[in-house]
Design a protein around this motif. Structure first.
Motif, PDB file in Angstrom:
ATOM      1  N   GLN A 171       0.652  -0.681  -0.222  1.00 22.65           N
ATOM      2  CA  GLN A 171       0.286  -0.268  -0.266  1.00 22.65           C
ATOM      3  C   GLN A 171       0.887   1.197   0.390  1.00 22.65           C
ATOM      4  O   GLN A 171       0.503   2.403  -0.640  1.00 22.65           O
ATOM      5  N   ILE A 172       1.594   0.857   1.159  1.00 23.80           N
ATOM      6  CA  ILE A 172       2.462   1.726   0.850  1.00 23.80           C
ATOM      7  C   ILE A 172       3.235   2.739   0.131  1.00 23.80           C
ATOM      8  O   ILE A 172       3.386   3.631  -0.927  1.00 23.80           O
ATOM      9  N   LEU A 173       3.956   1.560  -0.746  1.00 18.27           N
ATOM     10  CA  LEU A 173       4.356   1.714  -1.837  1.00 18.27           C
ATOM     11  C   LEU A 173       4.009   1.632  -3.195  1.00 18.27           C
ATOM     12  O   LEU A 173       3.856   3.097  -3.869  1.00 18.27           O
ATOM     13  N   TYR A 174       2.703   1.669  -3.362  1.00 18.88           N
ATOM     14  CA  TYR A 174       2.290   2.210  -4.357  1.00 18.88           C
ATOM     15  C   TYR A 174       1.483   3.483  -4.120  1.00 18.88           C
ATOM     16  O   TYR A 174       1.414   4.725  -5.448  1.00 18.88           O
ATOM     17  N   ARG A 175       0.833   3.951  -2.410  1.00 24.62           N
ATOM     18  CA  ARG A 175       0.764   5.575  -2.715  1.00 24.62           C
ATOM     19  C   ARG A 175       1.443   6.589  -2.752  1.00 24.62           C
ATOM     20  O   ARG A 175       1.494   7.251  -3.904  1.00 24.62           O
ATOM     21  N   GLY A 176       2.794   6.640  -3.391  1.00 22.55           N
ATOM     22  CA  GLY A 176       3.418   6.303  -3.512  1.00 22.55           C
ATOM     23  C   GLY A 176       4.140   7.048  -5.129  1.00 22.55           C
ATOM     24  O   GLY A 176       4.051   7.945  -5.533  1.00 22.55           O
ATOM     25  N   PHE A 177       4.429   6.115  -5.335  1.00 23.40           N
ATOM     26  CA  PHE A 177       4.460   5.920  -7.132  1.00 23.40           C
ATOM     27  C   PHE A 177       3.577   6.254  -7.726  1.00 23.40           C
ATOM     28  O   PHE A 177       3.046   6.736  -8.471  1.00 23.40           O
ATOM     29  N   LYS A 178       2.309   6.178  -7.347  1.00 23.08           N
ATOM     30  CA  LYS A 178       0.992   6.770  -7.740  1.00 23.08           C
ATOM     31  C   LYS A 178       0.629   8.136  -7.497  1.00 23.08           C
ATOM     32  O   LYS A 178       0.536   8.976  -8.808  1.00 23.08           O
ATOM     33  N   ASN A 179       1.714   9.084  -6.678  1.00 26.11           N
ATOM     34  CA  ASN A 179       1.639  10.467  -6.271  1.00 26.11           C
ATOM     35  C   ASN A 179       2.804  10.630  -7.273  1.00 26.11           C
ATOM     36  O   ASN A 179       1.912  11.646  -7.891  1.00 26.11           O
ATOM     37  N   GLU A 180       3.362  10.127  -7.536  1.00 24.25           N
ATOM     38  CA  GLU A 180       4.527  10.453  -8.588  1.00 24.25           C
ATOM     39  C   GLU A 180       4.155  10.971 -10.532  1.00 24.25           C
ATOM     40  O   GLU A 180       4.228  11.620 -11.114  1.00 24.25           O
ATOM     41  N   CYS A 181       3.426   9.714 -10.201  1.00 23.39           N
ATOM     42  CA  CYS A 181       3.141   9.065 -11.967  1.00 23.39           C
ATOM     43  C   CYS A 181       1.933   8.474 -11.930  1.00 23.39           C
ATOM     44  O   CYS A 181       0.978   7.508 -12.101  1.00 23.39           O
ATOM     45  N   PRO A 182       0.267   9.877 -11.918  1.00 28.14           N
ATOM     46  CA  PRO A 182      -0.480   9.671 -12.064  1.00 28.14           C
ATOM     47  C   PRO A 182      -0.825   8.318 -12.690  1.00 28.14           C
ATOM     48  O   PRO A 182      -1.949   8.120 -12.822  1.00 28.14           O
ATOM     49  N   SER A 183      -0.134   8.813 -13.876  1.00 29.35           N
ATOM     50  CA  SER A 183      -1.723   8.126 -14.940  1.00 29.35           C
ATOM     51  C   SER A 183      -0.277   6.268 -14.982  1.00 29.35           C
ATOM     52  O   SER A 183      -1.463   5.485 -15.467  1.00 29.35           O
ATOM     53  N   GLY A 184       0.213   6.044 -13.796  1.00 25.37           N
ATOM     54  CA  GLY A 184       0.467   4.506 -13.827  1.00 25.37           C
ATOM     55  C   GLY A 184       1.208   3.475 -14.443  1.00 25.37           C
ATOM     56  O   GLY A 184       2.023   2.926 -13.955  1.00 25.37           O
ATOM     57  N   VAL A 185       2.494   4.650 -15.052  1.00 27.30           N
ATOM     58  CA  VAL A 185       3.823   4.171 -15.530  1.00 27.30           C
ATOM     59  C   VAL A 185       4.643   5.307 -15.577  1.00 27.30           C
ATOM     60  O   VAL A 185       3.917   6.156 -15.623  1.00 27.30           O
ATOM     61  N   VAL A 186       5.989   4.930 -14.966  1.00 28.38           N
ATOM     62  CA  VAL A 186       6.878   5.536 -15.948  1.00 28.38           C
ATOM     63  C   VAL A 186       7.780   4.995 -17.141  1.00 28.38           C
ATOM     64  O   VAL A 186       8.046   4.290 -17.710  1.00 28.38           O
ATOM     65  N   ASN A 187       7.818   6.311 -17.457  1.00 29.38           N
ATOM     66  CA  ASN A 187       8.702   5.989 -19.058  1.00 29.38           C
ATOM     67  C   ASN A 187      10.148   6.982 -18.361  1.00 29.38           C
ATOM     68  O   ASN A 187      10.419   7.006 -17.123  1.00 29.38           O
ATOM     69  N   GLU A 188      10.673   5.921 -19.705  1.00 24.89           N
ATOM     70  CA  GLU A 188      12.325   6.276 -19.241  1.00 24.89           C
ATOM     71  C   GLU A 188      13.313   7.471 -18.916  1.00 24.89           C
ATOM     72  O   GLU A 188      13.678   7.942 -18.359  1.00 24.89           O
ATOM     73  N   ASP A 189      11.990   9.056 -19.497  1.00 25.27           N
ATOM     74  CA  ASP A 189      12.131  10.278 -19.568  1.00 25.27           C
ATOM     75  C   ASP A 189      12.106  11.064 -18.352  1.00 25.27           C
ATOM     76  O   ASP A 189      12.702  10.438 -17.553  1.00 25.27           O
ATOM     77  N   THR A 190      11.193  10.602 -17.279  1.00 24.64           N
ATOM     78  CA  THR A 190      11.010  10.629 -16.066  1.00 24.64           C
ATOM     79  C   THR A 190      12.129   9.582 -15.133  1.00 24.64           C
ATOM     80  O   THR A 190      12.081  10.014 -14.398  1.00 24.64           O
ATOM     81  N   PHE A 191      11.606   7.926 -15.441  1.00 19.08           N
ATOM     82  CA  PHE A 191      12.744   7.582 -14.697  1.00 19.08           C
ATOM     83  C   PHE A 191      14.263   7.994 -15.043  1.00 19.08           C
ATOM     84  O   PHE A 191      15.079   8.379 -13.956  1.00 19.08           O
ATOM     85  N   LYS A 192      14.758   8.767 -15.607  1.00 18.59           N
ATOM     86  CA  LYS A 192      16.034   9.133 -15.612  1.00 18.59           C
ATOM     87  C   LYS A 192      15.735  10.592 -15.037  1.00 18.59           C
ATOM     88  O   LYS A 192      16.629  10.482 -14.261  1.00 18.59           O
ATOM     89  N   ASP A 193      14.445  11.757 -15.205  1.00 18.80           N
ATOM     90  CA  ASP A 193      14.980  12.620 -14.394  1.00 18.80           C
ATOM     91  C   ASP A 193      14.756  12.502 -12.850  1.00 18.80           C
ATOM     92  O   ASP A 193      15.634  13.130 -11.665  1.00 18.80           O
ATOM     93  N   ILE A 194      14.206  11.687 -12.076  1.00 19.96           N
ATOM     94  CA  ILE A 194      14.121  10.699 -11.125  1.00 19.96           C
ATOM     95  C   ILE A 194      15.214  10.999 -10.448  1.00 19.96           C
ATOM     96  O   ILE A 194      16.001  11.594  -9.578  1.00 19.96           O
ATOM     97  N   TYR A 195      15.885   9.563 -11.567  1.00 16.69           N
ATOM     98  CA  TYR A 195      17.374   9.416 -10.669  1.00 16.69           C
ATOM     99  C   TYR A 195      18.208  10.537 -10.082  1.00 16.69           C
ATOM    100  O   TYR A 195      19.260  10.122  -9.557  1.00 16.69           O
ATOM    101  N   SER A 196      18.429  11.380 -11.607  1.00 23.07           N
ATOM    102  CA  SER A 196      19.342  12.271 -11.610  1.00 23.07           C
ATOM    103  C   SER A 196      19.297  13.213 -10.476  1.00 23.07           C
ATOM    104  O   SER A 196      20.430  13.867 -10.040  1.00 23.07           O
ATOM    105  N   GLN A 197      18.095  12.726  -9.899  1.00 25.73           N
ATOM    106  CA  GLN A 197      17.519  13.971  -8.673  1.00 25.73           C
ATOM    107  C   GLN A 197      19.120  13.787  -7.402  1.00 25.73           C
ATOM    108  O   GLN A 197      18.956  13.901  -6.696  1.00 25.73           O
ATOM    109  N   PHE A 198      19.281  12.605  -7.252  1.00 26.96           N
ATOM    110  CA  PHE A 198      19.903  12.090  -6.143  1.00 26.96           C
ATOM    111  C   PHE A 198      21.139  12.202  -6.591  1.00 26.96           C
ATOM    112  O   PHE A 198      22.164  11.730  -5.663  1.00 26.96           O
TER     113      PHE A 198
END
Lengths: 635, 218
Positions: free
Chosen positions: B56-83
């Protein structure tokens, strides 16, 4: 970092398993997460606002979040409710959709926020009801235009050239953006001046001057001072030709440039002169040549490079092409109709001016545009009646398309204004974002300096380490793992440039600033810079929490002033850059003075770091953390 | 996994119902309106090693960030680059994305995400090593060649950025790759197979110890 990103941190840490087989050193121990990630206390409400509805209502649309089993992920067993951490005001509209089957667009909401909510709940925007669809579409188009302007402004040629730019690229940039270099600006103004001179010369040429002695007839000035005018004309044409050739040379795509409107205007402006040179002194040909001189007046259009208003006007006319076409067409129709009527009405009158239908065109046009020269007037009664109908309808036909053209012009004009303002604010915006990003890096380096990375007993860790959040601990652990994998360490820019320069001397300036002062080999300037860096790092710890992934909504800034030089008030981020430039004098003053913490520090004020050797460390014992929350509005 | 029945809604279904559409409009809308809903909680509980609350916790976080339910590669790169603000994390993020996107459809859904995490955080050492091997094996042919390893290594060093101590030289990744191959490539045939990899890692104390590191991440 934004909290949205915080939810991805476990994923990033898990992905670090990929580094483990490659690591050259042993991995550090992870931080112990004392408080377990407890479930947030979930209220059923949407952010506090309770909604109640029948289950059937939600089941009506099984392919949305609320209508399907997806909502089970948001179920809270203890309170027996579903909790959504979203905007309660927007949720009202979503729920109304389920109730009534019609989705409405709230006019006062931001279009993007609304779309995001729809995406979250799995509703497509296309089913917005007809009552609100217009508004939604208009707002969406406006928003997209605005965003397109933003990206355009970002990509505007104001960005500095890459260092390897050729002469051609530099020239082109100088021509397109004159304000980038002084030379370009000078050239810009010089050409503008010469355009003006050329146009004025053309005009003055035809003014009658006093006749030369011995003649009665008035001569136009062009013939009286023909040599002077010829010289001026030549000079102008030479400058214009030179400018045109330079532009042609520098253009990235010569064919496109040659076909562009401005280049055509340039060519038309200078061609008559050259044709005139080539032309023989023939009687009949020079008649045609005189006609060619008319084209010299097109030089005035060269001003459009210099004037944005002119360009906007041209742009407007282009975008209103259909309205203008309609205006022209309807006028033509009306002219033909009324001319025919007037001709037949006036046919009977003796000595009438309305000799043919084309001859009546002139009367119709003059009357419809309410000019009324009076050179042609109807005499018969029928003629006068139809004449008055003609003038009334003329007013109407012309007045109709004009507001459309005006509103187009106003829209384009305002767009331009907005683009200019955006470009001006863009630099400030980018500077702020860059600053916040640097803060994240500096936090890690600061952590290292504070000795937070020793896998040791907690006794020796400084208090400042303990005060970091769990998120920061885990993030720093992740960065530390990467260091161990690659066997290289993160440093900051100053050290990097120092190490680049003093590559042969390999002393570590990042860690022990104290050591560098004790080593005899250190030059005085390096130690000074090391001190400066220590203060800079101490000052610029920025940690961000709770925001969106893409943009930074609010920033929490941790300030550590190391002296009375820094303003204690809630200064904006921009002030920081000035604060960070220290010289040695400020520094020594910092050592001497012990600033007192302001009374409103809510929490930890760092006492002297215990037992750290080195002269320079003592300076930092005077620093302390003040946590101030500075809310910066959404960028 | 076939059990992932991904239900993708497209506008075309609705437009068919509405009764008027053109092909190009459909295609354009289809691209922008893909929504994804994951399998139910029970199925995911069975497939992964997370319990209900964690999912539940994982999904809530995931859904919050990606409301459409999938992460495409660009979003993925953005997210990972933030770290990794100092360096360029996009190349490594690309490899990571391919490792998570098990069904190779260009997007990471919640199932992919949570199953990857399940292996990484709750899996046995064998499974973790398998996952790591899969990450390094870029073309998924069962062998890690030196070129593949070099790509991965360069991507990792890119994340460090340029301000490092000591400086990352041009052949630092290559040297690291050589070290890796010396250790792992037992029969010196220039490639590392999965068995060589797992054998070697299991015999290396450091690696085995560090595998336990990330277990309490969630």
């Amino acid at each position: 970092m934004a909290a949205g990103v915080a939810t991805w941190l476990p994923f990033a840490r898990a992905a670090a398993v990929g580094w483990l087989p490659l690591a050259q050193k042993t991995m550090p121990k992870p931080p112990v997460d004392k408080k377990s990630r407890s479930d947030e206390i979930l209220f059923v409400n949407v952010s506090g606002l309770r909604f109640q509805t029948w289950k059937n209502t939600l089941d009506r649309y099984p392919d949305t979040l609320l209508g399907s089993s997806e909502k089970e992920f948001f179920y809270n067993e203890e309170t027996q409710e579903y909790f959504f951490d979203r905007d309660p005001e927007m949720f009202r509209h979503i729920l109304n959709f389920f109730r009534t089957g019609k989705l409405h667009y709230p006019r006062h909401e931001c279009i993007q926020a609304f779309e995001e909510e729809l995406a979250f709940y799995g509703i497509i925007p296309e089913i917005i009801g007809d009552c609100c669809m217009e508004e939604y579409r208009d707002r969406k188009k406006e928003n997209q235009e605005r965003l397109a302007e933003d990206t355009e402004a970002e990509n505007a040629g104001d960005a500095p050239l890459p260092p390897g730019a050729t002469l051609r690229e530099r020239l082109w940039r100088a021509f397109e953006n004159p304000h980038t270099s002084t030379m370009a600006l000078v050239f810009y103004y010089v050409t503008g001046f010469f355009i003006a001179v050329s146009v004025i010369a053309n005009v003055v040429e035809t003014v009658p001057c006093r006749p030369i002695k011995g003649s009665i007839k008035d001569l136009p000035c062009g013939e009286k001072f023909s040599v002077a005018f010829f010289c001026m004309d030549t000079a102008c044409v030479l400058i214009f030709s030179f400018e045109y050739l330079m532009r042609l040379y520098a253009a990235p795509s010569r064919c496109d440039f040659a076909r562009s409107v401005m280049s055509v205007i340039d060519v038309v402006a200078i061609l008559p002169f050259y044709i005139g040179l080539v032309m023989p002194e023939n009687e009949e040909v020079s008649g045609a040549f005189v006609t060619l001189r008319v084209f010299r007046v097109f030089r005035i259009f060269k001003f459009s490079r210099h004037s944005q208003g002119l360009r906007i006007l041209g742009c407007t006319l282009q975008s209103c092409a259909s309205e203008l076409g309609f205006l022209l067409f309807s006028l033509t129709m009306a002219v033909i109709i009324f001319a025919t009527v007037m001709f037949y009405a006036e046919k009977g009158t003796k000595g009438t001016n309305f000799t043919s239908i084309p001859a009546s065109f002139w009367y119709t046009i003059v009357t419809m545009t309410t000019l009324g020269y009076g050179d042609m007037v109807p005499d018969s009664i029928a003629g006068k009646i139809f004449g008055s109908i003609c003038s009334l309808s003329g007013v109407l036909v012309i007045a109709l398309p004009v507001p459309v053209i005006v509103s187009n012009f106003s829209r384009i004009y305002h767009q331009n204004q907005r683009a200019d303002k955006m470009r001006a604010q863009q630099k400030v915006r980018q500077a702020r974002i860059r600053m916040a990003k640097k803060g994240a890096t500096n936090a890690f380096l600061q952590h290292k300096e504070d000795g937070g990375l020793q896998d040791g007993d907690s006794g020796s860790t400084a208090l400042c380490v303990k005060n970091r959040s769990a998120f920061e601990h885990q993030h720093h652990h992740l960065l530390h793992c990467l260091e161990k994998t690659t066997n290289h360490e993160f440093t900051d820019e100053v050290t990097y440039s120092e190490v680049c320069m003093t590559d042969s001397v390999g002393f570590r300036t990042s860690r022990s600033t104290s050591l560098s002062s004790q080593q005899g080999a250190t030059t005085s300037c390096c130690s000074r810079r090391a001190k400066r860096r220590a203060i800079r790092l101490a000052n610029s710890t920025v940690s961000v929490s709770r925001g969106s992934v893409q943009e930074l909504d609010t920033l929490h800034i941790t300030k550590t002033p190391a002296g009375t030089q820094y303003p204690q008030s809630r200064s904006s981020l921009n002030a920081r850059t000035e604060d960070l430039k220290l010289n040695c004098d400020d520094y020594t003053a910092a050592i001497i003075s012990i600033p007192t913490p302001p009374a409103n520090t809510p929490d930890e004020s760092l006492p002297n770091s215990p037992a750290i050797p080195g002269i320079l460390r003592n300076s930092r014992s005077n620093t302390y953390n003040i946590q101030e929350t500075v809310k910066i509005s959404s960028l | 996994m076939d059990s992932q029945a991904k239900r993708v809604e497209t506008i075309s279904a609705r437009l068919d119902a509405a009764g008027s559409s053109t092909d190009s409009v459909e295609d354009e809308l289809e691209l922008s309106a893909v929504r994804h809903r994951p399998e139910g909680l029970e199925q995911l509980e069975a497939l992964t090693r997370f319990n209900r609350k964690e999912l539940q916790i994982l999904y809530r976080g995931f859904k919050n960030e990606c409301p459409s339910g999938v992460v495409n590669e660009d979003t993925f790169k953005d997210i990972y680059s933030q770290f990794f603000p100092q360096g360029d994390a996009s190349k490594y993020a690309h490899f990571l994305f391919n490792a998570f996107d098990t069904n190779k459809d260009g997007s990471v859904s919640f199932e992919d995400f949570v199953m990857g995490l399940s292996i990484l955080l709750r899996g046995s050492v064998q499974e973790k090593l398998n996952w790591a091997f899969n990450l390094y094996d870029i073309n998924k042919d069962g062998y890690i060649t030196k070129e593949e390893m070099l790509d991965i290594m360069k991507a990792i060093y890119d994340m460090m950025g340029k301000c490092t101590y000591p400086l990352v030289k041009d052949d630092t990744p290559r040297q690291h790759v050589e070290l890796f191959f010396q250790k792992m490539d037992k029969n010196k045939d220039g490639v590392v197979t999965i068995d060589e990899f797992i054998d070697c890692c299991q015999n290396d104390e450091n690696i085995m110890r560090s595998m336990q590191l990330f277990e309490n991440v969630i």
